[in-house]
Write a protein that holds these residues in place. Structure first.
Motif, PDB file in Angstrom:
ATOM      1  N   SER A  17      -9.469  35.896  29.129  1.00  0.00           N
ATOM      2  CA  SER A  17      -9.956  34.573  29.551  1.00  0.00           C
ATOM      3  C   SER A  17     -11.063  34.094  28.623  1.00  0.00           C
ATOM      4  O   SER A  17     -11.243  32.906  28.409  1.00  0.00           O
ATOM      5  N   ASP A  18     -11.799  35.053  28.079  1.00  0.00           N
ATOM      6  CA  ASP A  18     -12.885  34.700  27.159  1.00  0.00           C
ATOM      7  C   ASP A  18     -12.356  33.909  25.965  1.00  0.00           C
ATOM      8  O   ASP A  18     -13.064  33.120  25.358  1.00  0.00           O
ATOM      9  N   TYR A  19     -11.110  34.187  25.626  1.00  0.00           N
ATOM     10  CA  TYR A  19     -10.472  33.507  24.499  1.00  0.00           C
ATOM     11  C   TYR A  19     -10.463  31.998  24.756  1.00  0.00           C
ATOM     12  O   TYR A  19     -10.780  31.199  23.876  1.00  0.00           O
ATOM     13  N   PHE A  29     -16.918  21.997  27.890  1.00  0.00           N
ATOM     14  CA  PHE A  29     -16.582  21.851  29.299  1.00  0.00           C
ATOM     15  C   PHE A  29     -16.653  23.148  30.048  1.00  0.00           C
ATOM     16  O   PHE A  29     -16.516  24.213  29.497  1.00  0.00           O
ATOM     17  N   LYS A  30     -16.762  22.984  31.336  1.00  0.00           N
ATOM     18  CA  LYS A  30     -16.769  24.156  32.182  1.00  0.00           C
ATOM     19  C   LYS A  30     -15.331  24.487  32.546  1.00  0.00           C
ATOM     20  O   LYS A  30     -14.593  23.643  33.046  1.00  0.00           O
ATOM     21  N   ILE A  31     -14.942  25.703  32.266  1.00  0.00           N
ATOM     22  CA  ILE A  31     -13.608  26.134  32.656  1.00  0.00           C
ATOM     23  C   ILE A  31     -13.710  26.581  34.114  1.00  0.00           C
ATOM     24  O   ILE A  31     -14.443  27.513  34.434  1.00  0.00           O
ATOM     25  N   ALA A  32     -13.004  25.896  34.974  1.00  0.00           N
ATOM     26  CA  ALA A  32     -13.099  26.225  36.397  1.00  0.00           C
ATOM     27  C   ALA A  32     -12.399  27.547  36.672  1.00  0.00           C
ATOM     28  O   ALA A  32     -12.919  28.406  37.373  1.00  0.00           O
ATOM     29  N   LYS A  33     -11.217  27.707  36.102  1.00  0.00           N
ATOM     30  CA  LYS A  33     -10.502  28.950  36.364  1.00  0.00           C
ATOM     31  C   LYS A  33      -9.457  29.155  35.272  1.00  0.00           C
ATOM     32  O   LYS A  33      -8.735  28.219  34.914  1.00  0.00           O
ATOM     33  N   TYR A  68      -2.888  29.233  30.804  1.00  0.00           N
ATOM     34  CA  TYR A  68      -2.883  28.173  31.799  1.00  0.00           C
ATOM     35  C   TYR A  68      -4.251  28.186  32.446  1.00  0.00           C
ATOM     36  O   TYR A  68      -4.692  29.216  32.939  1.00  0.00           O
ATOM     37  N   PHE A  69      -4.930  27.081  32.384  1.00  0.00           N
ATOM     38  CA  PHE A  69      -6.263  27.068  32.983  1.00  0.00           C
ATOM     39  C   PHE A  69      -6.625  25.695  33.543  1.00  0.00           C
ATOM     40  O   PHE A  69      -5.954  24.701  33.265  1.00  0.00           O
ATOM     41  N   ARG A  70      -7.650  25.704  34.338  1.00  0.00           N
ATOM     42  CA  ARG A  70      -8.128  24.469  34.950  1.00  0.00           C
ATOM     43  C   ARG A  70      -9.540  24.201  34.463  1.00  0.00           C
ATOM     44  O   ARG A  70     -10.320  25.131  34.318  1.00  0.00           O
ATOM     45  N   ALA A  71      -9.824  22.935  34.233  1.00  0.00           N
ATOM     46  CA  ALA A  71     -11.158  22.618  33.711  1.00  0.00           C
ATOM     47  C   ALA A  71     -11.784  21.495  34.518  1.00  0.00           C
ATOM     48  O   ALA A  71     -11.093  20.599  35.007  1.00  0.00           O
ATOM     49  N   GLU A  72     -13.080  21.584  34.635  1.00  0.00           N
ATOM     50  CA  GLU A  72     -13.830  20.498  35.276  1.00  0.00           C
ATOM     51  C   GLU A  72     -14.474  19.676  34.170  1.00  0.00           C
ATOM     52  O   GLU A  72     -14.591  20.118  33.043  1.00  0.00           O
TER      53      GLU A  72
END
Lengths: 741, 639
Positions: A572-574, A583-587, A610-614
């Protein structure tokens, strides 16, 4: 490559910490040592500095490095070094910096260091070293620590009564004895004469006995070395056979930092190394020393370089079974280049297998290593010899060294092998046989055969080829959509990375990848297939399991699941690494490595995430603003001071970053400001292009950022400014997502 | 040689040996269960017990702590680390472990100097050891003996650690001849069971406290001190009897003062050393206050602060002349120098003990746990001034948050004076940012003024103090641009940087680019340029309060003049949240007549602390704030 004063200090600490015996024949009593450290040297009477430096934190009024290499009897060599520095403290920052020193206490004595605070009225205050306190090694920063220091106790001294306007004058003395019955190679020094503070006067002094050789070169306006008066022997007597060499430098501005600047090619730079090699030993050394001359301060001829480097042939210590295994497989491989490629991968597999067996190197759990370039060339050559594959030996000059004329150390060079038209260079965990170290691309190299048949042939001068920027590329494909409440952005990202661009990414995403299994399967597909079938058969026919065995299996599965989770978090650090500035990566929901990119049949590192961002999306009444430009990641921000350029541009590698963004427009909305996303800044050196189109309810944006050449003149800096500013500007672009009217 | 060989073999095969351990299946199940309960934890404690025994020492009473704790691993290959702080008053005795089979094993204890920011001549050392646990459910018990040479240094006992503990027990075996008072601090809300038993043969009263399921102590950034929120025992050593005679320890504040005063008497200040300096500092001063300021500020600027320890070491200040000569010292040394220089100049100055904000006790409690700091009290014109030379940049009469409102114990010969440092409201620390901007060609042009008062000012002063002269303007420019290249800064003017009694002020011109999205007749943008507090959500699972180390008062205002042809189509909502701990007041106001938008944002943390009980409300406020930050104004060209 750059070594500053503190690194030299580090070398001293190494010397002092690894051997108890301190201080040379020239230094007897404690008082003598002190006297020598603070010798009455007129150069150290400087108390003021030119007005042009009045805004600097500190000014080095004078600094001297005194290196002495003297014989003691038949087989004993003593190396002494004295470093003295006198610094004007011009503000609070410098005061803080020079208020603390660390040193190692030996034999209960602190006499190899000394500190004097000199007040504006000339009063000199000797710092009482009995006030120094012992500190744990963990407190001592790297610049003061030796490699062996974990259990060493350090002393820390606070410089009392140091104020702005004062001068601090200090010295460090180091000494070490060597057995002089064989060749001795002393540390390489390679550094800029400019420091982070301006220097009024600096001097490097070498006192070398008979049998010592000095290699010295000055570059980019640094002063040349000159021979001085005869030097002083162990009894303190001047002797003709002892030579002295001096480098003096005055009025040196502080170092200036710029993007993509090759400091070795731009800064006033000096390099030197001292060897001890009597008579025929000199010819055996792989170091670039001269048998005839005590001082080498001009270009070394190519034949010498060639002979010295290839001299270091080492035997392959591969077991007969390994050789047989390789031999068997090679029969199935076609042409000579393919055979060489196969041998390359076999050697890599074998090398890391050995490393795992004989060291605590954890190849399968993310430890990273590379084989020494000379060891690689010689091992590879030996294997090619073994299988009668003709090859040429290649010696290339690292780009930061300019060319063969500037070579002084063997470390300035990189060796490799050429089979037909294909180059092979040393490997690390993830290397492909086609990889060429970026720092020799486009540099001068010589190629030659090493067999007897060609022994009279001269080396051929070539340039190491530079590949197209498309070879070092990131292709990122992003599918973007939003949640219903339009406050979270969903991103499906597929990265395809090739060439040197993989270097950083690979270490992150391939953490805990079982490289050996991959390599084995590539090299011996049949064998691995059979092993797998056998394991499956055994597992199927297995006897009824005991309760304990079931419990152990369950526990193993749990452990594996946990490790998988840890791996996921690591990967995930990648994603976070790439976007964290913006941006803040939410998950991060998933990161899957589809291909490791470390085998010749699949050179692309493929990562799907696959990730979600705020924060990508913000509200504006009924409408939304989407920061689409940020999807290309953080871009370099040039500041006003970066607009002027003094040094030529030396880019690490030719590169290209490509993004294909597909944004799903939510139902009931349309998009505006898409035209603002088009950019077309193209030059022969670099480019940034972006093109956006709307296709139904999809917006497609394709961007490409390219560094096309390794080198550019400072006069062309404007071309870089244009494309970097365009990329930054794009990264700030937003589109409006509007509710249908 | 033989020993070496065995060691090597053991090391080589240690993994295999460990891998073969046969654990009780119930323990594995327990570990799995606990892993589910505490997914982030690598290990838990199945029980920890501290037994405190007391005995006569040479001249006082000694205390011995026998600590025993059973650690169980929740993962594979886990290393448990323990740190024990010791110093000249506290010795570490035996340290060993028993593995899961109960077999005794040695523990390698590494001792080194305790590292803390800037600490120089500090006695504190740290002893560390670790236990390696190979599989889930693997467990080991460690045993540590700690000896405190003088019972008056034994001041507190805690229940919680950074990992969950199934059961904590604190057992104090108090002999009849020793008078201890145990003060139960922050016990409310915790099911701590106390029991007592008396051994008439040994004449020992055993007091036991037990707490089941002690949660992991989870802090994060700006964690409040443990004594402020967590239950603990405050131990007051009152007196002891020996050979029929009662010896007073700390039975009253006077006893505490007497002991402190005895240490002060041991000092040997030589004012002659700094006599000339005092004269030169006061020679041109027109008033007494100016003389005091000159001395106080000189000590601040020229004496390097060496961190004091929140512990039990070194209660005796260094001699003033020694601190003067070296130009560095801890709080006691700096207080002593300030005090001695003021006395030399003819003022009535006294050494003063104080506990900083992290200590909730008052001097009504006679214990060494009450204070951790020393300052100087100056009596001038009928007023008291509290001078803390460790606070760089603080003006005379201004006080750092950490000492505001705190009790002080002022030396007064054989007696003492009790008082407290004045406390200021949040507005004392106001940070004010005011922009006046105009919208021209998709850019915001204008000027700004930023003011830093109180703690905001001293924090800034300290951080800029380390910047070189040539870097100062560059650093401030970057700071006021919020490190955003799109915010261009020009004509920066810095005021009062060196004037302690006035706020530091930055005035500058600003051009904001790339922030306005213009589409057809519309323009979209936000007037929020610094997004302060947007990342200040309290971490999940945190159970220790958030201490900002100051009362916070942040005011931000932007007035934007719009082009005549533009009207406001949309503005973000307002937020107003006010409770006993904090206030969020954020709003956009449109003045139609002047065609101006005014955006104001006021955030106040009234006492500098957000308690753990208020975390949900706080996070809700931050989320609301982020919504506003992410929302944008829409302007429309009405021509």
């Amino acid at each position: 490559m750059e070594i500053n004063f503190k690194l030299i200090l580090l070398s001293l600490l190494i010397i002092m910490s690894s051997y108890g015996e301190l201080l040379a024949q020239r230094v007897g009593s404690k008082d003598a040592k002190r006297e020598m450290g603070f010798s009455s040297d007129e150069d150290f009477n400087i108390t003021s500095f030119p007005d042009k430096w009045k805004e600097e934190s500190a000014v080095i009024l004078c600094q001297k490095h005194d290196f002495s290499y003297i014989k003691h009897g038949l087989n004993k060599i003593k190396f002494n070094v004295i470093i003295r520095r006198r610094v004007f403290i011009n503000d609070q920052k410098a005061k803080d910096e020079y208020s603390i020193f660390y040193f190692i206490e030996r034999n209960g004595e602190n006499d190899h260091v000394g500190y004097i605070v000199e007040k504006p009225d000339g009063e000199k205050i000797n710092v009482d070293l009995s006030d120094a306190v012992e500190v744990g090694a963990n407190e001592v920063s790297a610049e003061y620590r030796s490699y062996y220091s974990y259990n060493d106790s350090y002393k820390k001294i606070a410089i009392p009564n140091l104020e702005v306007g004062d001068i601090i004058d200090y010295y460090v003395i180091g000494s070490k004895s060597y057995d002089g019955s064989s060749e001795l190679i002393f540390s390489q020094f390679s550094f800029s004469l400019a420091s982070k503070y301006p220097i009024i006067k600096q001097k490097f002094f070498f006192n070398v006995d008979k049998g010592f050789k000095v290699n010295f070169r000055a570059f980019n306006g640094a002063p040349e070395i000159v021979e001085g008066e005869p030097g002083i022997n162990k009894q303190g007597r001047q002797k003709d056979k002892i030579k002295t060499y001096i480098v003096e430098d005055d009025n040196r501005d502080k170092k200036k930092y710029e993007y993509w600047k090759s400091y070795t090619l731009e800064e006033p730079w000096i390099k030197f190394q001292v060897y001890y090699a009597m008579g025929s030993q000199a010819t055996k050394s792989i170091q670039l020393i001269s048998k005839e001359k005590d001082l080498v301060n001009s270009p070394i001829d190519l034949e010498t370089i060639r002979k010295k480097i290839v001299l270091d042939k080492r035997m392959v210590t591969m077991a007969a079974t390994d050789i047989n295994e390789l031999s068997k497989r090679l029969r199935k491989v076609g042409n000579v280049e393919n055979k060489a490629e196969y041998i390359y991968y076999y050697l890599k597999y074998w090398y890391f297998k050995q490393l795992r067996s004989y060291t605590n190197f954890d190849y399968e759990n993310g430890d990273y290593a590379n084989i020494n370039y000379m060891r690689f060339a010689n091992l590879f050559a030996a294997l090619l010899n073994k299988f009668d594959i003709p090859y040429k030996y290649v010696i290339a000059v690292d780009r930061d060294n300019g060319g063969f004329d500037n070579v002084i150390f063997t470390n300035d060079l990189t060796t490799g092998i050429k089979v037909k038209s294909k180059y092979f260079f040393y490997f690390d965990n993830n290397s492909l046989s086609t990889d060429i170290p970026s720092y020799i691309l486009g540099t001068d190299a010589m190629e030659f055969y090493t067999d007897r048949k060609h022994k009279d042939e001269k080396a051929k001068m070539v340039k190491i080829p530079v590949r197209d920027y498309n070879y070092n590329a990131l292709h990122s494909s992003l599918k973007v959509s939003f949640n219903e409440s339009m406050d979270t952005t969903y991103i499906i990202n597929s990265d395809s990375i090739v060439g040197s661009m993989k270097d950083g990414y690979s270490k992150l995403v391939l953490y805990k990848t079982s490289y050996l299994d991959q390599d084995k399967e590539y090299l011996f597909p049949e064998k691995v297939r059979k092993e797998k079938e056998e394991a499956a058969r055994k597992s199927k026919n297995g006897t009824r399991k005991s309760k304990r065995s079931i419990r152990e299996t369950q526990e193993k599965e749990r452990t594996e699941a946990q490790e998988k989770q840890e791996l996921k978090e690591w990967r995930s650090d990648y994603i976070i690494d790439f976007f964290e500035n913006d941006f803040k990566i939410a998950k991060v929901d998933s990161v899957v490595v589809a291909s490791s990119g470390r085998l010749p049949n699949s050179p692309y590192l493929l990562v799907n995430s696959y990730f979600r961002a705020e924060d990508f999306i913000s509200k504006a009444g009924r409408n939304y603003i989407f920061n689409i430009g940020s999807l290309i990641g953080h871009q370099l921000e040039l500041e006003t001071e970066d607009m002027k350029r003094e040094a030529d541009i030396n880019v690490t590698n030719v590169l290209s970053y490509n993004f294909n963004i597909e944004l799903q427009i939510p139902d009931g909305y349309y998009v505006e400001n898409v035209d603002a996303l088009d950019y077309n800044i193209v030059s022969d050196l670099a480019e940034f292009t972006a093109k956006a189109t709307i296709d139904g309810n999809i917006i497609r944006v394709n961007t490409s950022k390219k560094y096309k050449t390794l080198y550019a003149s400072k006069d062309d800096w404007n071309k870089y400014i244009d494309f970097l500013e365009a990329a930054y500007e794009f990264s700030q672009k937003k589109i409006i997502i509007k509710k249908n009217k | 040689m033989k020993t070496q060989l065995i060691t090597i073999i053991l090391v080589l095969f240690s993994n295999i040996l460990f891998a073969q351990i046969k654990l009780d299946p119930e323990l594995i199940d327990l570990a799995i269960k606990m892993k589910k309960e505490f997914p982030k934890q690598e290990y838990v404690s199945l029980g920890t017990s501290s037994i405190y025994n007391f005995s006569y020492g040479d001249s006082t009473v000694e205390c011995e702590e026998l600590l025993e704790e059973k650690i169980m691993s929740l993962n594979e290959n886990v290393t448990f680390y323990e740190y024990l702080i010791f110093n000249d008053q506290v010795d570490i005795g035996f340290v060993y472990m028993k593995n899961y089979k109960g077999r005794k094993r040695k523990l390698v204890v590494k001792k080194e100097k305790y590292k803390s920011n800037g600490i120089f001549y500090d006695d504190a050392s740290v002893a560390t050891f670790n236990m390696f646990l190979t599989t889930r459910g693997d467990n080991a018990t460690y045993f540590v003996e700690t000896k405190i040479k003088d019972v008056k240094y034994f001041t507190k006992a805690y229940f919680h650690k950074s990992y969950p503990i199934a059961e904590v027990s604190l057992v104090l075996n108090i002999p009849d001849w020793l008078e201890l008072e145990l003060v139960e601090e922050n016990f409310d809300g915790y099911d701590i069971i106390k029991s007592e038993s008396y051994n008439s043969k040994d004449k020992i009263n055993t007091i036991t406290y037990k707490l089941k399921k002690a949660e992991a102590m989870l802090g994060g950034n700006y964690t409040i001190s443990a004594v402020q929120e967590l239950p603990h025992l405050l131990i007051l050593s009152k007196s002891y009897k020996k050979k029929g005679k009662t010896n007073t320890l700390f039975n009253s504040t006077q006893d505490l003062y007497d002991w402190y005063a005895s240490l002060i008497k041991e000092m040997d200040n030589k004012p002659l050393v700094f006599k000339d300096k005092v004269e030169s500092l006061t020679a041109d001063a027109k008033t007494d206050k100016e003389k005091v300021e000159n001395i106080f500020y000189w000590v601040q600027d020229n004496t390097r602060y060496i961190a004091y320890e929140d512990g039990i070491m070194g209660f005796k200040p260094a001699n003033a002349d020694d601190v003067y000569n070296k130009r560095f010292g801890d709080c006691k040394g700096m207080a002593n120098l300030t005090c001695s220089m003021l006395k030399e100049a003819g003022f009535d100055a006294r050494l003063t003990w104080i506990g900083t904000k992290s200590i909730p006790y008052t001097y009504a409690t006679p214990s060494l746990a009450v204070d951790n700091h020393m300052i100087t009290t100056l009596f001038l014109d009928g007023e008291k001034y509290f001078l803390d030379a460790t606070e760089k940049g603080v003006a005379l009469g201004q006080y750092a948050y950490r000492i505001q409102g705190q009790d002080v114990l002022i030396e007064d010969g054989e007696s003492y004076i009790l008082d407290s440092v004045p406390e200021f409201g949040d507005e004392y620390n106001i940070k004010k940012t005011i922009y006046k901007l105009s919208l021209i060609d998709d850019k915001l042009f204008g000027s700004a003024i930023e003011e830093f008062h109180g703690e905001e000012k001293t924090n800034l002063y300290r951080s800029l103090g380390n910047v070189s002269k040539s870097e100062l303007f560059e650093r401030v420019s970057k700071y006021v641009s919020n490190y955003d290249k799109s915010n261009g800064i020009a004509d920066l003017h810095i005021s009062n940087y060196s004037n302690r009694s006035k706020p530091i002020i930055f005035e500058y011109k600003i051009v904001v680019e790339n922030k306005i999205t213009a589409v057809d007749v519309e323009k979209y943008f936000s007037l929020e340029l610094d997004r302060k507090f947007s990342s200040m959500n309290v971490e999940e699972n945190r159970n220790l309060g958030y201490d900002f180390q100051q009362k916070v008062h942040n005011y931000y205002e932007v007035t934007l003049s719009l082009p005549a042809n533009y009207i406001v189509d949309y503005m973000p909502d307002s937020v107003f949240i006010d409770n006993s701990e904090f206030l969020f007041d954020v709003k956009y106001i449109y003045n139609k007549e002047e065609n101006k938008i005014k955006y104001t944002r006021k955030i106040i943390v009234k006492n500098g602390v957000v308690s753990s009980s208020n975390f949900d409300t706080w996070n809700g406020a931050i989320n609301k704030l982020k919504e506003i930050y992410n929302d944008q104004i829409i302007l429309i060209d009405n021509q």
